[in-house]
Design an enzyme around this catalytic site. Sequence first.
Site, short mmCIF file in Angstrom:
data_model
loop_
_atom_site.label_atom_id
_atom_site.label_comp_id
_atom_site.label_asym_id
_atom_site.label_seq_id
_atom_site.Cartn_x
_atom_site.Cartn_y
_atom_site.Cartn_z
N CYS A 1 12.55 10.24 9.50
CA CYS A 1 12.43 9.93 10.61
C CYS A 1 13.92 9.75 11.57
CB CYS A 1 12.05 8.50 10.57
SG CYS A 1 12.97 7.39 9.52
N GLU B 1 8.52 14.57 17.59
CA GLU B 1 9.12 14.47 16.47
C GLU B 1 8.73 15.70 15.50
OE1 GLU B 1 7.99 11.17 13.81
OE2 GLU B 1 9.82 11.44 12.96
N LYS C 1 0.71 -1.07 -0.13
CA LYS C 1 0.02 0.05 0.18
C LYS C 1 0.87 1.16 0.14
CE LYS C 1 -1.37 2.65 2.97
NZ LYS C 1 -1.61 3.93 2.08
N GLU D 1 8.54 0.36 11.70
CA GLU D 1 9.65 1.55 11.53
C GLU D 1 8.90 2.65 11.73
OE1 GLU D 1 12.83 0.64 11.41
OE2 GLU D 1 12.93 -1.33 10.20
N LEU D 2 8.85 3.10 12.92
CA LEU D 2 7.96 4.25 13.27
C LEU D 2 8.56 5.88 13.36
CD1 LEU D 2 6.24 2.36 16.02
CD2 LEU D 2 5.47 2.63 13.46
P1 NAD Z 1 1.72 8.26 8.37
O1 NAD Z 1 1.69 7.18 9.47
O2 NAD Z 1 0.63 9.07 8.55
O3 NAD Z 1 1.68 7.42 7.07
C1 NAD Z 1 2.35 6.21 6.63
C2 NAD Z 1 1.46 5.61 5.88
O4 NAD Z 1 0.67 4.92 6.42
C3 NAD Z 1 0.98 5.96 4.38
O5 NAD Z 1 1.21 5.01 3.43
C4 NAD Z 1 -0.42 6.22 4.97
O6 NAD Z 1 -1.31 6.33 3.87
C5 NAD Z 1 -0.74 5.13 5.99
N1 NAD Z 1 -1.73 5.23 6.87
C6 NAD Z 1 -2.26 6.43 7.37
N2 NAD Z 1 -2.84 5.83 8.28
C7 NAD Z 1 -3.23 4.67 8.37
C8 NAD Z 1 -4.15 3.54 8.77
N3 NAD Z 1 -5.15 3.90 9.62
N4 NAD Z 1 -4.01 2.42 8.23
C9 NAD Z 1 -3.06 1.91 7.34
N5 NAD Z 1 -2.22 2.65 6.91
C10 NAD Z 1 -2.44 4.05 7.40
O7 NAD Z 1 3.06 8.94 8.53
P2 NAD Z 1 3.75 9.90 7.40
O8 NAD Z 1 3.07 11.32 8.13
O9 NAD Z 1 3.05 9.86 6.12
O10 NAD Z 1 5.09 9.78 7.42
C11 NAD Z 1 5.84 10.27 8.47
C12 NAD Z 1 5.94 9.31 9.70
O11 NAD Z 1 6.44 8.21 9.39
C13 NAD Z 1 7.08 9.94 10.69
O12 NAD Z 1 6.58 9.98 12.06
C14 NAD Z 1 8.23 9.44 10.47
O13 NAD Z 1 9.14 9.32 11.53
C15 NAD Z 1 8.02 7.89 10.18
N6 NAD Z 1 8.84 7.48 9.34
C16 NAD Z 1 9.56 6.45 9.79
C17 NAD Z 1 10.64 5.84 9.16
C18 NAD Z 1 11.34 4.62 9.77
O14 NAD Z 1 12.11 3.87 9.24
N7 NAD Z 1 11.39 4.44 10.98
C19 NAD Z 1 10.89 6.20 7.97
C20 NAD Z 1 9.91 7.07 7.37
C21 NAD Z 1 9.21 7.65 7.90
#
Ligand code: NAD
Length: 497
Positions: free
Chosen positions: A297, A394, A187, A263-264
Amino acid sequence: MTTLTSTEGRVNLRGHSVPVGLYIDGVWRNAPSTFDVINPSTGTVVAQVADGGAAEALSALDAAAGAQEAWRRVAPRERANLFHRAHSLLLSRADAIAETMTIESGKPLAEARSEFQLSADFFLWYAEQVAHLHGTYASGSPGGYRVVTTYQPVGPSLLITPWNFPLLMIARKAGAALAAGCTVVVKSAKETPLTCSLFVETLHDAGFQPGVVNLLHTTRSADVSAAVMADPRLRKVSFTGSTGVGSTLLQQAAPGIVNASMELGGDGPFVVLEDADIDLAAQQAIISKFRNAGQACVAANRIIVHSAVAEEFTRKFVGLTQKLRVGDGFDEGTEVGPIISATQRDTVAGLVESLKAIDAELLTGGSAVEGGGYFYQPTVFKVNDRDNEVCNQELFAPIATIYTVDSTAEAVQVANDTRYGLAAYVFTRDLSRALAVSESLDSGMVGINRGIMADPAAAFGGVKASGLGREGGHDAIYEYLEPKYLAITVDETKGLE
Ligand code: NAD
């Protein structure tokens, strides 16, 4: 759902033809509706992409579940050959993929090219692992039987990727899952579906069989994940994104005991001790903080500097920040691209106001850049009172915050005072000290005298609220494998007859 013919369902971006459908069971398909993909450098719509829902997601899972048995039985050498073909094809599409990434994510083309190279390297890493998976053979504790351990794929996997590193995330997850013999439903993030489409098309063209890889784009992530996660055929979820969504997915994984890797978010402390090479620290802090406009992240979220060098570090860091060129990712010399969306740029502006409200000193930046795109100036604050909510989150923005401490112990204490534990950084000329501090930091990764550290050979991941499991390194493939133990009776006298 209708199936697209080869000429339909594509968009032309800078001369590159990119599919805009959903990829399910080996074909590109339409969905009942579409959504807009926006170039954040201009605010204009660049494509309309099929908007899948729960029904399409379940079709994708049907395909993945249907292909699982055959995929796990593909011989390791054959599977590795397929990976190598895909890797070569990927390299031949570098321009199309990097430029598409710049169009939909806004990141400077040079950064998109680096991400492309790293993604291809991750994919190659897994290709090299496919034919090198081993089990174990040992004597049972009381004798009389043997303990044989082998590894089997976990099963159909849901891979959910974010927009900030659109290619790296799909290559890193799908590489590991497919190498292990799992079929996948990916996805994408709605902001960056096109990069994922080009990656998946490459796997298709390399000869990955229908159903092995499936790709869903959607504006209804929650509906999609709820439907797929509740289906007992799904055996694994791997997610990269925010801690809040990760926590929701873990709750959805609980009833069916679905294997999960997360990975958050991060709150990266960047520690500069008094014996550090300050020029190096300032230059690496720039990369760590402002790469991808701070939307990473592993970004340096809090720069923690010993008071003995705080003035020098701050002066040099602010000087370098003011030289950064903000602009369209295709413009020559651009170093910082836009924020991903108008909404997110408002969030950045809100963070700046929150920092001003706690009397943090604004040293540079602090405003949006006028024009069509979602640009924000690289911004630096010196924070005097860290006991505030905005100091414990963050930022995910081109905002650097500098904190001053008076000892190494205080630096470690401030660094660890967070719910997150993804990447940390320490700068010192004393290796022994660097190692001792690294061991004291509550994080999954530590950069010593460097502000960037992603590598296919390294285990990437976090502790505490930053996640579960690792991607990359020797062990990451085991996130998609389960050990199976065979107990085999052996009559030891037979070897002596
Ligand atoms: P997000 O959690 O909103 O979205 C990430 C993904 O999850 C997207 O594909 C989004 O469409 C999907 N998503 C959103 N709600 C969902 C749900 N209820 N069920 C399933 N999927 C859902 O995050 P974002 O704002 O797009 O990205 C930024 C975050 O991601 C930051 O917190 C960052 O630190 C983290 N991040 C972590 C890593 C890592 O490797 N630890 C890498 C990149 C980004």
